[in-house]
Scaffold this active site. Structure first.
Site, PDB file in Angstrom:
ATOM      1  N   ASP A   1      -6.218   0.709  -0.113  1.00 43.14           N
ATOM      2  CA  ASP A   1      -6.349   0.733   1.348  1.00 43.14           C
ATOM      3  C   ASP A   1      -7.747   0.208   1.691  1.00 43.14           C
ATOM      4  O   ASP A   1      -8.434  -0.333   0.819  1.00 43.14           O
ATOM      5  CB  ASP A   1      -6.123   2.145   1.888  1.00 43.14           C
ATOM      6  CG  ASP A   1      -7.288   3.052   1.564  1.00 43.14           C
ATOM      7  OD1 ASP A   1      -8.111   2.686   0.686  1.00 43.14           O
ATOM      8  OD2 ASP A   1      -7.422   4.105   2.193  1.00 43.14           O
TER       9      ASP A   1
ATOM     10  N   LYS B   1       0.838  -1.204   0.000  1.00 40.91           N
ATOM     11  CA  LYS B   1       0.000   0.000   0.000  1.00 40.91           C
ATOM     12  C   LYS B   1       0.874   1.256   0.000  1.00 40.91           C
ATOM     13  O   LYS B   1       0.709   2.149  -0.832  1.00 40.91           O
ATOM     14  CB  LYS B   1      -0.915   0.005   1.235  1.00 40.91           C
ATOM     15  CG  LYS B   1      -1.902   1.140   1.226  1.00 40.91           C
ATOM     16  CD  LYS B   1      -2.621   1.276   2.538  1.00 40.91           C
ATOM     17  CE  LYS B   1      -1.839   2.194   3.445  1.00 40.91           C
ATOM     18  NZ  LYS B   1      -2.571   2.662   4.617  1.00 40.91           N
TER      19      LYS B   1
END
Ligand code: SF4
Length: 211
Positions: free
Chosen positions: A137, A118
């Site tokens: 996310d 991420k």
């Protein structure tokens, strides 16, 4: 995505986007702010990053701070003790292995302490202007599933599924649009489906209590 682009105009941007704009897209500051942002409110991330960068703005100066110093500066971000250790270790590795620079590939970024896909994807998009990455996310994971773009259980699966199911021109924008939408409209609990600009395109998969 075009409808979302219009709908998010005027809404509060996610913290990392603001930091990216404030810091003229400096890769190091984007990397550190993204590390701090995990499971932390945007306003808290922004304030903690500002305090930290006021004290030290480069891997070399930040690596000289003690973990306790970093803890004090970034508190109250979530898991501030772990994050302080990661920030210091990350700065040390940038110095020892990458000549004080943030590397510009996924393979190298995920070698840094505390950096997962991420964070690495977001750094690639914001700092290196990559058009080949999608940053997933919890907002992107949740909304992609509600919209029926993917059917996945984990964010890691969502990233790979989105590469297959979405047009590449949107990849660098998916995070910005869906995080903004997730913070304002398509919230985890009680999504505001009645006020949603894309309600007509949305099958609301898994949504039990739309308001
Ligand atoms: S209609 Fe509801 S579930 Fe679908 S994107 Fe909008 S807020 Fe989210």
């Amino acid at each position: 995505m075009r409808t979302l682009a219009r709908a998010i105009t005027g809404l509060e941007l996610p913290a990392i986007e603001k930091i990216s704009e404030d810091q003229s897209e400096d890769p190091f500051q984007i990397l550190i702010a993204t590390l701090l942002s995990a499971r932390t409110q945007d306003a808290t991330t922004h304030a903690a990053s500002t305090r930290l960068f006021h004290r030290a703005r480069t891997p070399r100066t930040l690596a000289r701070l003690t973990v306790k110093d970093i803890e004090r500066l970034i508190y109250p971000v979530s898991f501030y003790r772990n994050k302080a250790r990661h920030v210091k270790a990350c700065c040390r590795m940038l110095e020892s292995r990458f000549d004080g620079r943030v590397p510009g590939t996924m393979e190298e970024l995920v070698m840094l302490p505390g950096v997962g896909r991420k964070t690495a994807n977001l750094v690639m998009i914001l700092a290196f202007k990559s058009r080949r990455n999608i940053c997933v996310d919890t907002h992107v994971h949740r909304i992609s599933n509600r919209l029926g773009w993917v059917r996945t259980k984990l964010p890691e699966e969502t990233e790979q599924a989105l590469y297959r199911t979405t047009d590449q021109r949107w990849w660098p924008l998916i995070n910005l649009y869906l995080v903004t939408w997730g913070q304002n409209v398509c919230r985890p609990v009680y999504p505001r489906c009645g006020d949603c600009a894309i309600a007509r395109e949305c099958p609301r998969i898994g949504v039990r209590t739309p308001s």
